[in-house]
Design an enzyme around this catalytic site. Structure first.
Site, short mmCIF file in Angstrom:
data_model
loop_
_atom_site.label_atom_id
_atom_site.label_comp_id
_atom_site.label_asym_id
_atom_site.label_seq_id
_atom_site.Cartn_x
_atom_site.Cartn_y
_atom_site.Cartn_z
N ARG A 244 9.41 -14.61 35.99
CA ARG A 244 8.68 -15.25 34.89
C ARG A 244 7.64 -16.21 35.47
O ARG A 244 6.51 -16.30 35.02
CB ARG A 244 9.62 -15.98 33.93
N TYR B 92 -10.61 -12.61 15.41
CA TYR B 92 -9.61 -11.52 15.32
C TYR B 92 -8.46 -11.92 14.37
O TYR B 92 -8.01 -13.08 14.38
CB TYR B 92 -9.06 -11.26 16.73
N ASP C 122 -13.15 -15.39 23.40
CA ASP C 122 -12.47 -14.09 23.43
C ASP C 122 -13.52 -13.06 23.86
O ASP C 122 -14.46 -12.79 23.11
CB ASP C 122 -11.89 -13.78 22.04
N LYS D 112 -7.39 -3.43 25.51
CA LYS D 112 -8.60 -2.69 25.13
C LYS D 112 -9.35 -2.22 26.38
O LYS D 112 -8.83 -1.43 27.13
CB LYS D 112 -9.46 -3.58 24.22
C1 LIG Z 1 -6.87 -6.51 19.93
C2 LIG Z 1 -7.51 -7.85 19.98
C3 LIG Z 1 -6.76 -9.02 20.15
C4 LIG Z 1 -5.25 -9.01 20.21
O1 LIG Z 1 -4.77 -8.36 21.33
P1 LIG Z 1 -3.34 -7.60 21.39
O2 LIG Z 1 -3.33 -7.03 22.75
O3 LIG Z 1 -3.37 -6.57 20.29
O4 LIG Z 1 -2.28 -8.62 21.14
C5 LIG Z 1 -7.44 -10.21 20.26
N1 LIG Z 1 -8.78 -10.28 20.19
C6 LIG Z 1 -9.54 -9.17 19.99
C7 LIG Z 1 -11.01 -9.31 19.91
C8 LIG Z 1 -8.93 -7.92 19.89
O5 LIG Z 1 -9.68 -6.83 19.68
#
Ligand SMILES: *Cc1c(COP(=O)(O)O)cnc(C)c1O
Length: 382
Positions: A46, A98, A170, A195
Site C-alpha cells: 500500500r 466530470y 483534470d 482512458k
Molecule cells: C472517466 C473520467 C474520470 C473518472 O475516472 P474513472 O477512472 O472512471 O474513475 C474523471 N475525469 C474525466 C475527465 C473522465 O473522463
C-alpha cells in the site's frame, strides 16, 4: 528529448536483478527486511511497490514533473487529491466537471465541510467574483465533457497565483502528449488513466502528478492513508499501454480533426463540438495551450430519434460509455455520462437530445467516415 522517446525510456526500465527489459510484476504485499535496524525502500505494497513505482515515475515524467501517484480509478485519484483539503476550505470548480467529481464534491466532501462553488471557468470575471477568503484552489477540466468547451489554463493560473490559490487540472481528455498543464503553471494534474493513458479499455486507473515537493508529501500521505492504490498487475498493464501513447494520440487526434471537419459539412448535423475546428469558440486558446484539438468530439443530429438511428446503425465504433481506447467509442451523453442531470440541467450544459460523443480510436479515419455516412443517410429528411 522528444515526447515519443521520453515515453519509451520512462516505461522501459530494466530489472536490476535479471536485466529483463520489462519491469517485473512484483506480486508481493510485504518485503523482507534484511537488517533489523535499517529497513529497505519497500515494506508494504500500500505504501509502495516496485512495479507501481516505475509506473508512477513514468506518468510524472510524461507530465514533465517529479512526483506521480497511481490509484485504483480516476475517481480514487481525484478524491484523494481533494482529501488533501480540510474542513472550512473552499474550492472553485469548473461547472462542466466530470460527473463523478461533481458527485464527490456535492454528496461526500460537503459532509466534511469542504465547500465548493461551480463556476463557468471561461468567464474570468465570474472566477474572480467566486473567490472567498477561505478559497484554497481552482479545479480545471479542459476540454470539458461532452461539449469540449476550452478553459484558458494560463489565465486561470494567473488569477490563482495573484490570490495565492492552488490549481488542479483534470488532463484526461488531452493526455500529457497533447497538453502539459504543469508547464502552464498548474500545481496538480489528475487523470483517469482508464482512458488515453492505458488506452485499451482494459483497466480502470487514476493518476495524480505534481512538481511541488510539499504538495507531493501531502498527496502521498493521503494515498497511503486512504489506500486506494493501483494494483500491481494493472500498474504493469498501464505501463504497457503508455508505451504507444504518442503514436495512438497522433493517429486518433488527426482522425478526430478529419471526422469533425467532415461532420461539419453534413446536412443532418446541426452542431459539431471540437476545439480543433476553427469555428469553435475555444480554437485560439486550444491552439496556444495544446498540440491540437484532441481525439474526442461531439456532434448533434437534431433529436433523440436521430441519435438512436446513428447509434444503432454505425458498425465500427462501440456504443458504450468511456473513451480513450484504441477502438472508437460512440456514446449518448443524455442517457449515459450525464443521465443524472435532468433535462433543464442538460440543456444548460449544452447537452441537447441529439448529442452524440465520439472518441476516435486508431482505425482508418476514412472507414470511420464511411460508417458515419451510411448511418447519417438513414436519418429521414426533415
Ligand atoms: C472517466 C473520467 C474520470 C473518472 O475516472 P474513472 O477512472 O472512471 O474513475 C474523471 N475525469 C474525466 C475527465 C473522465 O473522463
Amino acid at each position: 528529448m522528444h515526447d515519443w522517446t521520453k515515453i519509451i525510456k520512462a516505461t522501459t526500465v530494466a530489472d536490476k536483478e535479471t536485466g529483463a527489459v520489462n519491469t517485473p510484476i512484483q506480486l508481493s504485499s510485504t518485503f523482507n527486511q534484511s537488517d533489523f535496524d535499517h529497513f529497505g525502500e519497500f515494506d508494504y505494497s500500500r505504501s509502495g511497490n516496485p512495479t507501481r513505482k516505475v509506473a508512477e515515475e513514468a506518468v510524472a515524467t510524461l507530465e514533465g514533473a517529479k512526483y506521480g501517484f497511481l490509484y485504483s480509478t480516476g475517481m480514487a485519484a481525484i478524491s484523494s487529491v481533494l482529501l488533501t483539503f480540510s474542513q472550512g476550505d473552499h474550492l472553485i470548480v469548473s461547472k462542466f466537471v466530470y460527473g463523478g467529481t461533481f458527485r464527490i464534491l456535492e454528496q461526500v466532501l460537503n459532509r466534511f465541510g469542504i465547500d465548493h462553488t461551480f463556476v463557468d471557468l471561461t468567464d474570468l470575471d465570474a472566477v474572480r467574483a467566486a473567490i472567498q477568503p477561505n478559497t484554497k484552489a481552482i479545479y480545471i477540466e479542459t476540454p470539458s465533457n461532452p461539449v469540449l468547451s476550452v478553459t484558458d489554463i494560463p489565465a486561470i493560473v494567473a488569477i490563482a497565483k495573484e490570490k495565492g490559490l492552488l490549481t488542479i487540472a483534470d488532463n484526461t481528455f488531452m493526455s500529457p502528449v497533447l497538453q502539459k498543464p504543469i508547464s502552464l503553471g498548474v500545481d496538480i494534474v489528475v487523470h483517469s488513466a482508464t482512458k488515453f493513458l492505458a488506452g485499451h479499455s482494459d483497466i480502470v486507473a487514476g493518476a495524480a502528478i505534481t512538481d511541488n515537493k510539499e504538495l507531493a508529501d501531502r498527496i502521498y500521505f493521503i494515498q497511503n492513508a486512504v489506500g486506494a492504490t493501483l494494483g500491481v498487475t494493472d500498474a504493469w498493464l498501464l505501463l504497457r499501454g503508455i508505451k504507444t501513447l504518442g503514436i495512438r494520440m497522433q493517429q486518433s487526434s488527426s482522425a478526430a480533426l478529419k471526422i469533425a471537419t467532415w461532420l461539419e459539412q453534413q446536412p443532418q448535423v446541426t452542431r459539431v463540438c471540437f476545439p480543433g475546428l476553427k469555428s469553435n469558440p475555444g480554437y485560439e486558446i486550444q491552439k496556444r495551450q495544446a498540440v491540437n484539438g484532441g481525439a474526442v468530439l461531439s456532434f448533434d443530429v437534431g433529436s433523440e430519434d436521430n441519435a438512436r438511428i446513428v447509434a444503432e446503425n454505425t458498425k465500427i465504433p462501440e456504443f458504450s460509455v468511456s473513451l480513450g481506447g484504441v477502438e472508437s467509442i460512440l456514446s449518448y451523453p443524455p442517457k449515459m455520462s450525464h443521465a443524472e442531470l435532468d433535462a433543464a440541467e442538460q440543456a444548460k450544459s449544452g447537452i441537447t437530445p441529439g448529442l452524440l460523443r465520439f472518441s476516435c480510436g486508431i482505425e482508418d479515419p476514412d472507414d470511420l467516415i464511411a460508417d458515419l455516412k451510411q448511418a447519417l443517410a438513414l436519418i429521414p429528411e426533415a
